[in-house]
Design a protein around this motif. Sequence first.
Motif, PDB file in Angstrom:
ATOM      1  N   ILE A  36       0.803  -1.358  -0.003  1.00 31.59           N
ATOM      2  CA  ILE A  36       0.001   0.038   0.088  1.00 31.59           C
ATOM      3  C   ILE A  36       0.935   1.142  -0.246  1.00 31.59           C
ATOM      4  CG2 ILE A  36      -1.568   1.271   1.241  1.00 31.59           C
ATOM      5  CD1 ILE A  36      -2.839  -1.349   2.133  1.00 31.59           C
ATOM      6  N   ILE A  37       1.883   1.356   0.924  1.00 27.57           N
ATOM      7  CA  ILE A  37       2.743   2.446   0.804  1.00 27.57           C
ATOM      8  C   ILE A  37       3.717   2.548  -0.396  1.00 27.57           C
ATOM      9  CG2 ILE A  37       4.911   3.438   1.981  1.00 27.57           C
ATOM     10  CD1 ILE A  37       3.663   1.640   4.705  1.00 27.57           C
ATOM     11  N   THR A  38       4.233   1.285  -0.948  1.00 27.16           N
ATOM     12  CA  THR A  38       5.042   1.616  -2.052  1.00 27.16           C
ATOM     13  C   THR A  38       4.007   2.098  -3.549  1.00 27.16           C
ATOM     14  OG1 THR A  38       6.145  -0.196  -1.688  1.00 27.16           O
ATOM     15  CG2 THR A  38       6.055   0.423  -3.944  1.00 27.16           C
ATOM     16  N   ALA A  39       2.620   1.885  -3.422  1.00 22.52           N
ATOM     17  CA  ALA A  39       1.849   1.975  -4.484  1.00 22.52           C
ATOM     18  C   ALA A  39       1.274   3.543  -4.404  1.00 22.52           C
ATOM     19  CB  ALA A  39       0.266   1.171  -4.604  1.00 22.52           C
ATOM     20  N   ALA A  40       1.341   4.092  -3.147  1.00 20.59           N
ATOM     21  CA  ALA A  40       1.059   5.575  -2.966  1.00 20.59           C
ATOM     22  C   ALA A  40       2.223   6.419  -3.123  1.00 20.59           C
ATOM     23  CB  ALA A  40       0.195   5.607  -1.670  1.00 20.59           C
ATOM     24  N   ALA A  41       3.474   5.840  -3.225  1.00 16.05           N
ATOM     25  CA  ALA A  41       4.594   6.846  -3.088  1.00 16.05           C
ATOM     26  C   ALA A  41       4.659   7.381  -4.721  1.00 16.05           C
ATOM     27  CB  ALA A  41       5.741   5.903  -2.997  1.00 16.05           C
ATOM     28  N   GLU A  42       4.858   8.734  -4.611  1.00 19.85           N
ATOM     29  CA  GLU A  42       5.289   9.446  -5.690  1.00 19.85           C
ATOM     30  C   GLU A  42       6.482  10.027  -6.032  1.00 19.85           C
ATOM     31  OE1 GLU A  42       2.093  12.596  -6.350  1.00 19.85           O
ATOM     32  OE2 GLU A  42       0.690  11.140  -5.864  1.00 19.85           O
ATOM     33  N   PRO A  43       7.030   9.952  -7.034  1.00 23.21           N
ATOM     34  CA  PRO A  43       8.321  10.479  -7.074  1.00 23.21           C
ATOM     35  C   PRO A  43       8.511  11.603  -7.004  1.00 23.21           C
ATOM     36  CG  PRO A  43       7.716   9.744  -9.184  1.00 23.21           C
ATOM     37  CD  PRO A  43       6.705   9.271  -8.268  1.00 23.21           C
ATOM     38  N   ALA A  44       9.693  12.302  -6.502  1.00 20.76           N
ATOM     39  CA  ALA A  44       9.582  13.704  -6.312  1.00 20.76           C
ATOM     40  C   ALA A  44       9.787  14.499  -7.628  1.00 20.76           C
ATOM     41  CB  ALA A  44      11.016  14.280  -5.552  1.00 20.76           C
TER      42      ALA A  44
END
Length: 124
Positions: free
Chosen positions: A78-86
């Motif tokens: 869930i955390i990985t899928a929600a991460a957006e690159p800077a």
Amino acid sequence: MHPNPPRSRRRPPPAAPPHTRRTGGSDDEEPRLYTPAEAAVLLRVSESWLRRRAGRRQIPCTFLGKHLRFSTADLAAIITAAAEPATGRRPHRRRRPPPTPSDLPNPESHASITDATDTNRSET
């Protein structure tokens, strides 16, 4: 002779296998499943958001019968899928310049509200 002591009807708890040690936080032991409330606290989201997404199968989760649970791997996904690159800094929004007198409507071309209400009144 001594009388026989009364026998307990309770069975003793099963002994833990000798290779299992409880140290408190290692993932190589047994898998940990979190309730939606516990997972929501860990992810810092509302429980309703978590339940709604899991019900729609939009996030990884585990159903044990009708009970919703989240494994450590589910939470990590869930955390990985929600991460957006800077992407760097956002561009500044350009502000609209203030209107110039030429942008304003010509006051002579429109009747003012006070003039229209004064001429339509009839005195009795």
